[in-house]
Structures are given as C-alpha cells and as structure tokens.
Write an enzyme that holds these catalytic residues in place. Structure first.
Site, mmCIF file in Angstrom:
data_model
loop_
_atom_site.group_PDB
_atom_site.id
_atom_site.type_symbol
_atom_site.label_atom_id
_atom_site.label_comp_id
_atom_site.label_asym_id
_atom_site.label_seq_id
_atom_site.Cartn_x
_atom_site.Cartn_y
_atom_site.Cartn_z
ATOM 1 C CD GLU A 268 -2.119 -4.549 11.041
ATOM 2 O OE1 GLU A 268 -0.832 -5.012 11.447
ATOM 3 O OE2 GLU A 268 -2.399 -4.231 10.514
ATOM 4 C CE LYS B 177 5.748 -1.455 10.249
ATOM 5 N NZ LYS B 177 5.298 -0.982 9.425
ATOM 6 C CE LYS C 84 -3.243 2.754 1.965
ATOM 7 N NZ LYS C 84 -4.419 2.725 3.427
ATOM 8 C CG HIS D 131 -4.685 -36.655 16.448
ATOM 9 N ND1 HIS D 131 -5.068 -37.674 16.701
ATOM 10 C CD2 HIS D 131 -5.640 -36.786 15.552
ATOM 11 C CE1 HIS D 131 -6.320 -38.179 15.981
ATOM 12 N NE2 HIS D 131 -6.694 -37.325 14.953
ATOM 13 C CD GLU E 61 9.195 -6.196 7.144
ATOM 14 O OE1 GLU E 61 9.048 -4.920 6.759
ATOM 15 O OE2 GLU E 61 9.080 -6.426 8.171
ATOM 16 N N GLY F 69 -5.404 -1.620 4.748
ATOM 17 C CA GLY F 69 -3.777 -2.364 4.216
ATOM 18 C C GLY F 69 -4.533 -3.988 4.790
ATOM 19 N NE ARG F 70 -6.636 -3.783 10.411
ATOM 20 C CZ ARG F 70 -6.168 -3.063 10.919
ATOM 21 N NH1 ARG F 70 -4.636 -2.719 10.320
ATOM 22 N NH2 ARG F 70 -6.033 -1.974 11.599
HETATM 23 O O1 F6P Z 1 3.209 -2.544 9.349
HETATM 24 C C1 F6P Z 1 1.797 -3.234 9.402
HETATM 25 C C2 F6P Z 1 1.616 -3.071 8.039
HETATM 26 O O2 F6P Z 1 1.246 -1.513 7.929
HETATM 27 C C3 F6P Z 1 -0.190 -3.874 7.842
HETATM 28 O O3 F6P Z 1 -1.261 -3.054 8.607
HETATM 29 C C4 F6P Z 1 0.046 -3.703 6.586
HETATM 30 O O4 F6P Z 1 -0.952 -5.034 6.059
HETATM 31 C C5 F6P Z 1 1.563 -4.677 6.383
HETATM 32 O O5 F6P Z 1 2.626 -3.278 7.538
HETATM 33 C C6 F6P Z 1 1.895 -4.148 5.009
HETATM 34 O O6 F6P Z 1 1.901 -2.653 4.392
HETATM 35 P P1 F6P Z 1 1.962 -2.324 2.874
HETATM 36 O O7 F6P Z 1 0.639 -2.926 2.201
HETATM 37 O O8 F6P Z 1 2.254 -1.151 3.332
HETATM 38 O O9 F6P Z 1 3.599 -2.590 2.706
#
Ligand code: F6P
Length: 500
Positions: A330, A472, A185, A361, A191, A244-245
């Site tokens: 979240e 972060k 987003k 199990h 990452e 995002g979620r």
């Molecule tokens: O760090 C959490 C977060 O902001 C989530 O809410 C989001 O889904 C994820 O990181 C990834 O963010 P982006 O889509 O901006 O890379």
C-alpha cells in the site's frame, strides 16, 4: 543520476553467491549488522562493495538525509495530501509538539484501560476489536505474537465485511462481558461501520442494557464517533498525521495494550523508538533500514524480481507477512513519483510469504528450482516461544539456516537435471534474540523505515493510497443507484448474484 545509478549497478559484475565468501573473506563483517537484539545478515545476497557505493551515491542524490530529517521533523512528507507522517512521534521520536500530543493521548488511553480494569465498564472478559487494514493488522499481529500466559482477555479482531467473520468471532463470547473497540481512522469505512452496527445488534438482541456504553472508539475523527453514538469519554483519538498502516502505536493498539498490559505496550513503543534513533542517527553505510532498502532495490529494480518472499521461522510471527503486505504494497505500489511524473522502472514487488517449516513443504520447490528469481527473507528467534522439548526449536532453526544455505549453494547434477539445484539464489536472515515487545517494536519500526527508504530511493510518496479508492467508489455507486453502465460481464454477475 537516480536512474543512471540503477543502470550503473546493473552494469557491475554480479557475484556468484556460492563463491562470495571465498573472494571476499571479510564479507560477513561487512554485510552483517547487529542493532540491539536484532541481527541483520545480507551476506547471502548479491550486494557487493561496488553496488553499496553506487546505492550510497543514489541515496545521496535522492536527498535521503534531508528527507529522513523532514520525516522526523513532522514536515508534510505526504505531499499529495499535504500531511506529515508522524508515527515516530507516537514512540516519542520527532517534532516535540507532536510527541507531547501523542504522550497526552497515550495517557488518556492508559487512564481508560485502568478504569476498565477497575471495573468501570462492568464485567469485561472479551474484547471484540473491529477495524480493517491498518486498523486491524497491527493489533492482530501484536496480540498474536505476544499473548503468552499473561493475557487476561479473549481478543477477537474482525475485519472482513463477510458476516461469517463476525459470526465466528463472537461465537463463545458473552455479550454482557464483551467490550467492542471500533477502530477506524476515518470512522467511515464501510466494512467497519457495518460490522460495528451488527455487533451492537448482537448485544441488543442479547438484552445488554446500554450497548453503546460498551463501545470504545479508536479514531482520528472523534466527531464522527460521537455522531455514531459513542460517548466522548470512551473515544481514544489519535492524530490525523498518523497513517492507517502506521497506526499500531497510537490508540489503534488499544486491544494489545489492554490484553497484554500497559508495560508491554510501552516496551513495544520503546523498542520502536530505539530503531527510530538508529535510523535517524546512523550513517547511511551502517543504517539497517537503508541497507535493507538497497537489497530491495537491487532485486526489484536491477534484477526485475516481481516478488519478495518472507518466511517467519517462528509461529509467533505468523501474521507478519500479511502485516507487511499492507505496509509495503500500500505504501510503495505506485506508478508516479512525488511530482506526478511516471516512475521509471518497477516499484514495490509483491510481498508474500508464510511460516517455516510449513512453507518448505508447500512453496519452496519454486524458490529452489523454479524459473522465477525471488529474494527470500528469513526471520527467526534464538529463544523459543514455548516450553516444549528444545528439539522443536532446534529443528526449526536448523531448517531455517539450511534453506538459506541450499538456496545459495545449490547442487549440480549433470546426469539428472530434475535433481539439480541452480543455487545462486539470494536470502536475507533476520535473527532476533527473542520475540519480546521490545524486539517486535524494533522489528516493525525497521520495516516502516525500510519502506520509507525504498520510497526515497525511487522518488515516490509512500504515505498516500489513492489506488484503493476507485473500487470503493464503484461499490458505493452500485449500492446507491443500482448497477448502471458497466460492461456485460459485471452486469451479468450483479444480476445473477444480487438479483437486480
Ligand atoms: O482502504 C484502505 C485504507 O484506507 C487503509 O489505508 C486503512 O488502513 C484502511 O483502509 C482502514 O481505514 P480506516 O482506519 O479509516 O477505517
């Protein structure tokens, strides 16, 4: 009123689950609700008529109807960030302007998919989707759940910054026939950007002519994607007001739309829209996401249960627990209300789970005989996801239903306490006709609205996530300036592992 409502529910006589059907012969019809191809059964929980009345009054006191209207109208329901939360608009429900914009962006996505299928990007056999959190969990769940026989591409969805994840994902992928979808987003997530850079390097090293020409960007920050090197024609934007979620329905769903086909993606959206309409239009007493939230509130806030467990008795839904962990924790793992004052009482419990029958199990011992009360949710499908001997599916469903009955009934054993089951342990069962794009869309939309309804009942904002920022920030400062001013434990760890 709001917190006194919780106290009033706590003061009500609590039924003994094994006798609830004897004392209320109509219970099944009262606490089972069918919506489309999904049947929700809350009859094996402690919810009673009296508790329902109190919860309905609580929803009223919290302004549930007005807040729900505000969500669908595209008002700034995310008050701490001054933003709307317009995931329903992606499904065609909500503010007409936002719906029109989402439709336009979906057409753009469809156009690009058609072009890819027509060979505009050359040979494409593998899709490497790079994203994290909401930019990975939704597409991963959908592709995994629905990739039956018709899938035309190998899809790998990589999220972790651990290079092992990317290395494993590209093993067996031909870099000349791979399409990279960078999903973020913000287009700044460390990452994702590191994984995307390494994927480009992998292509460069393999002699791919124009690696950036094989990148599709899925983002609400197109300028950042252009800056990073993606051509404007291969950027699939989505609206800033889609969290995002909650973004699976937007261009973040690109790998699912490409791999499963546009019709399947559209059916997913239609299924979600049907649940949107149910949530928006049904009265509170017949509203599935709201009733599910009452059950959640009952166990988390009245009974103080610190976790809720869900088990998918269907391999196709194996990734549902991890998807819901982000959605629920979240969104509602908060300590303050919308106006910043401390929340009274607990908020979201820990969401955890797995698949049945495997979990039986491994972890069910604790659910049946442990000292911690955990409300359980079972999710199953009447139709199987395979063509093997029907005995498999029969055994799966028999086990699922047996667990719910066992948790509820228990079994006394005065002479041998180790073999006694206390019973009176609650469960909800969600039974789908089948796992199809429509039912999955409806199911995920149900969970989104249930999460929202929980937030309304607690008076919190489910649409921000400031809790993820501090870690972060500290990681960035260590990278930029080296470790300074930390406690001896952190300094020693950094020194030992990173040699600084
Ligand atoms: O760090 C959490 C977060 O902001 C989530 O809410 C989001 O889904 C994820 O990181 C990834 O963010 P982006 O889509 O901006 O890379």
């Amino acid at each position: 009123m709001p917190n006194s409502a919780i106290a009033a529910i706590a003061a009500l006589p609590q039924p003994e689950l094994k006798t609830v059907f004897d004392t209320d012969p109509d219970r099944l019809s009262k606490f089972v609700l069918a919506q489309g191809a999904i049947r929700f059964d809350w009859s094996k929980t402690h919810l009673t008529d009296a508790a329902m009345d109190e919860f309905l009054a609580l929803a009223d006191a919290r302004g549930f109807a007005a807040q729900r209207d505000a969500l669908f109208a595209g008002a700034a329901v995310n008050n701490t960030e001054g933003r709307a939360a317009e995931h329903p608009a992606e499904r065609g429900e909500g503010n007409p302007e936002s719906v029109a914009r989402a439709k336009m962006l979906h057409s753009r996505m469809r156009g690009l998919i058609d072009a890819i299928e027509a060979g505009a990007l050359g040979d494409v056999r593998h899709i490497l989707h790079i994203g994290i959190g909401g930019s990975a969990l939704g597409p991963k769940l959908i592709v995994d759940a629905l990739d039956g026989d018709g899938v035309r591409y190998d899809v790998a969805i990589v999220s972790n910054v651990d290079g092992t994840a990317l290395e494993r994902a590209i093993e067996g992928f031909d870099p000349h026939a791979t399409l990279i979808a960078v999903a973020s987003k913000t287009f700044t997530t460390t990452e994702t950007m590191l994984n995307a850079a390494s994927a480009i390097n992998w292509m460069v090293e393999a002699g791919v002519d124009d690696p950036y020409g094989r990148v599709i960007a899925l983002t609400a920050a197109p300028d950042k994607a252009i800056e990073w090197g993606v051509d404007e024609t291969r950027i699939l934007p989505f609206s800033e007001s889609v969290g995002g979620r909650y973004s699976l329905w937007s261009s973040i769903g690109f790998p699912a739309a490409l791999a499963l086909g546009w019709d399947a993606f559209e059916s997913l959206l239609e299924g979600a829209a049907a649940m949107d309409r149910h949530f928006r239009l049904s009265p509170p007493a017949q509203n599935a996401p709201l009733i599910a939230a009452f059950v959640d509130q009952y166990y988390a806030r009245v009974m103080g249960c610190q976790s809720r467990a869900l088990f998918a008795y269907d391999e196709r839904l194996a990734l549902l627990p991890s998807y819901l962990q982000q959605l629920e924790m979240e969104s509602n793992g908060k300590s303050v209300t919308r106006d910043g004052s401390p929340v009274e009482g607990p908020t979201a419990p820990i969401t955890w789970g797995g698949v049945g029958t495997d979990a039986q199990h491994a972890v069910f011992q604790l659910l049946h005989q442990g000292t911690v009360l955990t409300p359980v949710e079972f999710i199953a499908s009447i139709e199987p996801g395979h063509a093997l001997d029907p005995a498999h599916h029969r055994a799966l469903l028999v086990n699922c239903f047996a667990q719910g009955a066992a948790l509820m009934q228990g079994r006394a054993n005065d002479s041998d306490p180790a073999r006694a089951y206390p019973g009176n342990r609650p469960s909800t069962t969600i039974l789908l006709d089948d796992v199809t794009p429509e039912t999955l869309g409806a199911l995920l939309s149900f969970y989104e609205h249930r999460t929202f309804a929980n937030a309304v009942l607690m008076g919190i904002n489910p649409f921000d996530q400031f809790g993820v920022e501090l870690g972060k920030e500290i990681a960035r400062s260590i990278e930029a300036d080296g470790p300074r001013g930390f406690d001896p434990s952190t300094m020693a760890l950094i020194d030992l592992a990173l040699g600084r």
